[in-house]
Design a protein around this motif. Structure first.
Motif, PDB file in Angstrom:
ATOM      1  N   ASN A 428       0.836  -1.210   0.000  1.00 19.80           N
ATOM      2  CA  ASN A 428       0.000   0.000   0.000  1.00 19.80           C
ATOM      3  C   ASN A 428       0.866   1.253   0.000  1.00 19.80           C
ATOM      4  O   ASN A 428       0.606   2.207  -0.743  1.00 19.80           O
ATOM      5  N   LEU A 429       1.897   1.253   0.834  1.00 17.66           N
ATOM      6  CA  LEU A 429       2.787   2.415   0.916  1.00 17.66           C
ATOM      7  C   LEU A 429       3.625   2.547  -0.343  1.00 17.66           C
ATOM      8  O   LEU A 429       3.736   3.650  -0.902  1.00 17.66           O
ATOM      9  N   SER A 430       4.218   1.451  -0.810  1.00 19.35           N
ATOM     10  CA  SER A 430       5.096   1.540  -1.993  1.00 19.35           C
ATOM     11  C   SER A 430       4.310   1.984  -3.219  1.00 19.35           C
ATOM     12  O   SER A 430       4.799   2.763  -4.033  1.00 19.35           O
ATOM     13  N   ARG A 431       3.072   1.499  -3.355  1.00 19.41           N
ATOM     14  CA  ARG A 431       2.243   1.921  -4.491  1.00 19.41           C
ATOM     15  C   ARG A 431       1.914   3.407  -4.411  1.00 19.41           C
ATOM     16  O   ARG A 431       1.993   4.133  -5.415  1.00 19.41           O
ATOM     17  N   THR A 432       1.562   3.866  -3.213  1.00 15.63           N
ATOM     18  CA  THR A 432       1.217   5.283  -3.043  1.00 15.63           C
ATOM     19  C   THR A 432       2.428   6.180  -3.276  1.00 15.63           C
ATOM     20  O   THR A 432       2.301   7.277  -3.841  1.00 15.63           O
ATOM     21  N   LEU A 433       3.604   5.729  -2.843  1.00 14.79           N
ATOM     22  CA  LEU A 433       4.831   6.496  -3.095  1.00 14.79           C
ATOM     23  C   LEU A 433       5.049   6.694  -4.588  1.00 14.79           C
ATOM     24  O   LEU A 433       5.395   7.797  -5.041  1.00 14.79           O
ATOM     25  N   GLU A 434       4.857   5.633  -5.364  1.00 15.67           N
ATOM     26  CA  GLU A 434       5.065   5.738  -6.814  1.00 15.67           C
ATOM     27  C   GLU A 434       3.961   6.552  -7.481  1.00 15.67           C
ATOM     28  O   GLU A 434       4.221   7.354  -8.385  1.00 15.67           O
ATOM     29  N   ASP A 435       2.702   6.328  -7.045  1.00 15.37           N
ATOM     30  CA  ASP A 435       1.574   7.034  -7.660  1.00 15.37           C
ATOM     31  C   ASP A 435       1.626   8.538  -7.424  1.00 15.37           C
ATOM     32  O   ASP A 435       1.030   9.306  -8.186  1.00 15.37           O
ATOM     33  N   SER A 436       2.317   8.954  -6.360  1.00 15.63           N
ATOM     34  CA  SER A 436       2.338  10.391  -6.045  1.00 15.63           C
ATOM     35  C   SER A 436       3.738  10.994  -6.032  1.00 15.63           C
ATOM     36  O   SER A 436       3.887  12.208  -6.206  1.00 15.63           O
ATOM     37  N   GLY A 437       4.770  10.181  -5.843  1.00 19.14           N
ATOM     38  CA  GLY A 437       6.129  10.711  -5.798  1.00 19.14           C
ATOM     39  C   GLY A 437       6.854  10.590  -7.127  1.00 19.14           C
ATOM     40  O   GLY A 437       7.356  11.569  -7.669  1.00 19.14           O
ATOM     41  N   THR A 438       6.870   9.391  -7.686  1.00 16.88           N
ATOM     42  CA  THR A 438       7.583   9.156  -8.948  1.00 16.88           C
ATOM     43  C   THR A 438       7.015   9.989 -10.083  1.00 16.88           C
ATOM     44  O   THR A 438       7.746  10.690 -10.784  1.00 16.88           O
ATOM     45  N   ALA A 463      10.297  25.695 -20.608  1.00 17.98           N
ATOM     46  CA  ALA A 463       9.117  25.329 -21.374  1.00 17.98           C
ATOM     47  C   ALA A 463       8.218  24.462 -20.500  1.00 17.98           C
ATOM     48  O   ALA A 463       8.570  23.350 -20.158  1.00 17.98           O
ATOM     49  N   THR A 464       7.067  24.985 -20.123  1.00 25.33           N
ATOM     50  CA  THR A 464       6.170  24.259 -19.220  1.00 25.33           C
ATOM     51  C   THR A 464       4.823  23.963 -19.882  1.00 25.33           C
ATOM     52  O   THR A 464       3.884  23.562 -19.208  1.00 25.33           O
ATOM     53  N   ALA A 465       4.750  24.122 -21.204  1.00 26.48           N
ATOM     54  CA  ALA A 465       3.475  23.928 -21.909  1.00 26.48           C
ATOM     55  C   ALA A 465       3.005  22.483 -21.870  1.00 26.48           C
ATOM     56  O   ALA A 465       1.830  22.203 -22.107  1.00 26.48           O
ATOM     57  N   TYR A 466       3.893  21.548 -21.569  1.00 28.81           N
ATOM     58  CA  TYR A 466       3.503  20.136 -21.545  1.00 28.81           C
ATOM     59  C   TYR A 466       2.744  19.758 -20.278  1.00 28.81           C
ATOM     60  O   TYR A 466       2.019  18.756 -20.258  1.00 28.81           O
ATOM     61  N   ILE A 467       2.884  20.529 -19.206  1.00 31.28           N
ATOM     62  CA  ILE A 467       2.371  20.130 -17.889  1.00 31.28           C
ATOM     63  C   ILE A 467       0.879  19.787 -17.901  1.00 31.28           C
ATOM     64  O   ILE A 467       0.474  18.759 -17.363  1.00 31.28           O
ATOM     65  N   PRO A 468       0.001  20.586 -18.544  1.00 35.82           N
ATOM     66  CA  PRO A 468      -1.434  20.231 -18.515  1.00 35.82           C
ATOM     67  C   PRO A 468      -1.764  18.962 -19.286  1.00 35.82           C
ATOM     68  O   PRO A 468      -2.874  18.432 -19.152  1.00 35.82           O
ATOM     69  N   TYR A 469      -0.823  18.466 -20.102  1.00 30.54           N
ATOM     70  CA  TYR A 469      -1.100  17.315 -20.960  1.00 30.54           C
ATOM     71  C   TYR A 469      -0.459  16.010 -20.477  1.00 30.54           C
ATOM     72  O   TYR A 469      -0.630  14.973 -21.122  1.00 30.54           O
ATOM     73  N   VAL A 470       0.271  16.056 -19.377  1.00 27.81           N
ATOM     74  CA  VAL A 470       0.821  14.801 -18.840  1.00 27.81           C
ATOM     75  C   VAL A 470      -0.283  14.165 -17.996  1.00 27.81           C
ATOM     76  O   VAL A 470      -0.213  14.092 -16.766  1.00 27.81           O
ATOM     77  N   PHE A 471      -1.329  13.690 -18.685  1.00 27.68           N
ATOM     78  CA  PHE A 471      -2.527  13.221 -17.998  1.00 27.68           C
ATOM     79  C   PHE A 471      -2.232  12.050 -17.057  1.00 27.68           C
ATOM     80  O   PHE A 471      -2.849  11.938 -16.000  1.00 27.68           O
ATOM     81  N   PHE A 472      -1.312  11.193 -17.436  1.00 27.88           N
ATOM     82  CA  PHE A 472      -0.991  10.045 -16.590  1.00 27.88           C
ATOM     83  C   PHE A 472      -0.484  10.494 -15.219  1.00 27.88           C
ATOM     84  O   PHE A 472      -0.920   9.989 -14.190  1.00 27.88           O
ATOM     85  N   SER A 473       0.418  11.472 -15.213  1.00 29.72           N
ATOM     86  CA  SER A 473       0.978  11.961 -13.954  1.00 29.72           C
ATOM     87  C   SER A 473      -0.041  12.751 -13.143  1.00 29.72           C
ATOM     88  O   SER A 473      -0.038  12.711 -11.908  1.00 29.72           O
ATOM     89  N   ILE A 474      -0.909  13.471 -13.832  1.00 27.12           N
ATOM     90  CA  ILE A 474      -1.931  14.275 -13.142  1.00 27.12           C
ATOM     91  C   ILE A 474      -2.977  13.370 -12.494  1.00 27.12           C
ATOM     92  O   ILE A 474      -3.417  13.601 -11.356  1.00 27.12           O
ATOM     93  N   LEU A 475      -3.367  12.305 -13.199  1.00 27.92           N
ATOM     94  CA  LEU A 475      -4.443  11.437 -12.717  1.00 27.92           C
ATOM     95  C   LEU A 475      -3.989  10.457 -11.640  1.00 27.92           C
ATOM     96  O   LEU A 475      -4.784  10.056 -10.780  1.00 27.92           O
ATOM     97  N   SER A 476      -2.733  10.048 -11.677  1.00 26.06           N
ATOM     98  CA  SER A 476      -2.262   8.972 -10.793  1.00 26.06           C
ATOM     99  C   SER A 476      -2.543   9.202  -9.306  1.00 26.06           C
ATOM    100  O   SER A 476      -3.051   8.297  -8.623  1.00 26.06           O
ATOM    101  N   PRO A 477      -2.230  10.381  -8.746  1.00 25.42           N
ATOM    102  CA  PRO A 477      -2.524  10.582  -7.305  1.00 25.42           C
ATOM    103  C   PRO A 477      -4.010  10.483  -6.993  1.00 25.42           C
ATOM    104  O   PRO A 477      -4.398   9.976  -5.935  1.00 25.42           O
ATOM    105  N   PHE A 478      -4.864  10.965  -7.910  1.00 28.71           N
ATOM    106  CA  PHE A 478      -6.309  10.911  -7.679  1.00 28.71           C
ATOM    107  C   PHE A 478      -6.825   9.473  -7.727  1.00 28.71           C
ATOM    108  O   PHE A 478      -7.721   9.110  -6.962  1.00 28.71           O
ATOM    109  N   VAL A 479      -6.251   8.665  -8.632  1.00 29.79           N
ATOM    110  CA  VAL A 479      -6.685   7.271  -8.731  1.00 29.79           C
ATOM    111  C   VAL A 479      -6.315   6.509  -7.464  1.00 29.79           C
ATOM    112  O   VAL A 479      -7.118   5.741  -6.930  1.00 29.79           O
ATOM    113  N   THR A 480      -5.100   6.742  -6.957  1.00 29.08           N
ATOM    114  CA  THR A 480      -4.694   6.040  -5.735  1.00 29.08           C
ATOM    115  C   THR A 480      -5.552   6.468  -4.541  1.00 29.08           C
ATOM    116  O   THR A 480      -5.883   5.653  -3.681  1.00 29.08           O
ATOM    117  N   LEU A 481      -5.965   7.733  -4.496  1.00 27.89           N
ATOM    118  CA  LEU A 481      -6.851   8.206  -3.432  1.00 27.89           C
ATOM    119  C   LEU A 481      -8.269   7.656  -3.606  1.00 27.89           C
ATOM    120  O   LEU A 481      -8.966   7.374  -2.621  1.00 27.89           O
TER     121      LEU A 481
END
Length: 496
Positions: A428-438, A463-481
């Motif tokens: 549980n901890l290792s998954r949450t670390l990756e879903d929100s830290g990595t 160049a930060t224009a990519y940030i809104p489109y990294v959907f995988f990284s944006i969604l991961s913490p919400f999915v784990t929660l």
């Protein structure tokens, strides 16, 4: 992933967490609030150019505020400097990799490797499926290599070039590339962060990967669906000019499928667990040799010579490795694309990382990182609260320590016993670390990962224009929660 191979993993795992009992939570937050305020104003003034220099100085100002707080709480200057030195030392591998990526980009440009990838990619990939294809291609490469950094520096650069030629937003393409790259980085047993997370939580590698797939696979599927929808509705402007651009590439370079041998060899080396620095250096040198064989006219022009000789060959390849180089074509758009800064072009990003490590080092030295993490832990009165506190802690560390490894190590050490006390398995901890830290490290522009990818894929820091489109990284913490909130697949400790 900060691609330092296994060089720093033992030191990272054994890293001490500095505590300061005299420091309260409000004092620990003063440097963070000051930094966020200064960065917000600086970005307002400079926009995307903020990371080209001014944000670096703001990070040093944030470190100065943290130092003042430290002095008030009896932390010596020498201790702060020692911790800053340790922080910078921990990024040595990352800084060297940046230099190697700069040299690789230079020789792969003048050798025609990147233009060849773009040439054939334009004929295979159409705008409708392009973004989804980027996610899939980068996922496969990243799983095979265990490295989001290598994926970004090889196929990522080529895919961004293809997308730009098709008329697709560079931010969208980079977002798709990084979504795939970080999915593979999380799921690959070759990845250092995938090994580090269960080590911190007290779990086992393959059990961690299996358990992590429960949140990671749905997240990447949703990401793919989003990019498919974007692809079906995207309004591209580059498609009518593809034939002209193909002709421009072929007239400027000697295009051949044989040029794929070099990137394939580099990927094979990394899959075989060759240290990334060695693989990238080899790739850079092979690119230089390939340039002499396949593109002698370009080497002559870069060297400013009239014919190919030992001296002009050396000078042309060395220029490609180290300084600004450009190859002119009949297309103005391609001329902007076919430029490289070599190792010199990476110096701005290195400057950014060093300044971020100064801030993170001082914050660690005064005990602020430990205090913030402990305060978040104290808020966890329920199982969901424990997961939420872990996510918040990982995000806070990525923001303040500017280092992906620390975002796994510090919360991993601090929360390990709390999960055990609640009867929760270490997965549980290792998954949450990756879903929100990595995965969220790439969303922070001054984090080593964010700075690296923006430089590699955009060609300049900031160049930060990519940030809104990294959907995988944006969604991961919400999915784990979401899984934690509805108690979906929350593994309990097995009673022995």
């Amino acid at each position: 992933m900060q691609d330092e191979n296994n060089l720093s993993e033992i030191k990272i795992e054994d890293q001490k967490i500095i505590e300061n009992k005299e420091l309260n939570i409000w004092e620990a937050l003063i440097p963070v609030l000051a930094l966020v305020g200064m960065l917000a104003y600086n970005i307002y003034v400079y926009g995307d150019d903020a990371l080209s220099g001014s944000n670096q100085f703001v990070l040093l100002l944030g470190a100065a505020v943290a130092a003042i707080v430290g002095f008030r709480n009896k932390v010596s200057y020498e201790r702060m400097l020692e911790e800053v030195a340790e922080n910078i030392k921990s990024t040595t591998g990352a800084l060297l990799i940046l230099l190697m990526v700069g040299s690789l980009a230079g020789t792969w440009l003048v050798s025609g490797i990147i233009p060849t990838m773009i040439y054939y990619g334009l004929q295979i990939l159409n705008p409708t499926i392009f973004l989804a294809a980027c996610v899939i291609i980068c996922s496969i490469i990243s799983i095979a290599t265990g490295s989001s950094w290598t994926t970004s520096a090889t196929v990522g650069i080529a895919l961004v070039g293809i997308g730009e030629t098709l008329g697709i937003s560079i931010g969208m393409t980079a977002g798709a590339v990084l979504s795939g790259a970080y999915f593979g980085d999380k799921m690959s047993p070759l990845s250092d962060t995938t090994n580090l997370a269960p080590a911190m939580a007290g779990g086992e590698l393959f059990s961690h990967i299996k358990y992590m797939a429960l949140t990671t696979v749905p997240t990447i599927l949703v990401t793919l669906i989003i990019f498919i929808i974007i692809g079906l509705n995207i309004d591209v402007t580059g498609t009518p000019q593809i034939e002209d651009k193909l002709s421009a590439i072929k007239n400027a370079f000697n295009i051949s499928p044989w040029l794929f041998i070099v990137p394939v060899l580099v990927i094979i080396m990394i899959v075989k667990k060759t240290p990334p620095l060695i693989a990238l250096l080899t790739g850079s040198l092979l690119g230089g040799v390939t340039a002499l064989i396949a593109q002698p006219d370009i080497i002559i022009k870069i060297a400013g010579a009239e014919s190919l000789s030992l001296q002009s060959a050396y000078q042309g390849v060395m220029n490609a490795l180290t300084v600004d180089t450009a190859v002119e074509t009949s297309s103005e758009e391609l001329n902007d694309l076919f430029t490289s800064g070599g190792m010199k072009g990476m110096l701005g990003t290195i400057w950014l990382i060093v300044c971020a490590m100064v801030f993170g080092g001082v914050m660690d030295a005064i005990g602020a990182l430990s205090r913030i993490t402990k305060s978040l832990l104290n808020l966890a009165t329920t199982t969901f609260g424990l997961f939420a506190s872990t996510v918040a802690s990982c995000l806070a560390l990525n923001l303040t320590a500017s280092d992906q490894y620390l975002a796994l190590v510090v919360p991993g050490k601090m929360f390990k016993q709390a999960y055990k006390d609640r009867g929760l398995a270490p997965e549980n901890l290792s998954r949450t670390l990756e879903d929100s830290g990595t995965v969220t490290s790439v969303l922070i522009p001054w984090n080593t990962c964010g700075a690296y990818h923006s430089k590699v894929l955009f060609g300049y820091a900031g160049a930060t224009a990519y940030i809104p489109y990294v959907f995988f990284s944006i969604l991961s913490p919400f999915v784990t929660l979401l899984f934690a909130g509805f108690s979906i697949k929350i593994k309990q400790l097995t009673k022995k």
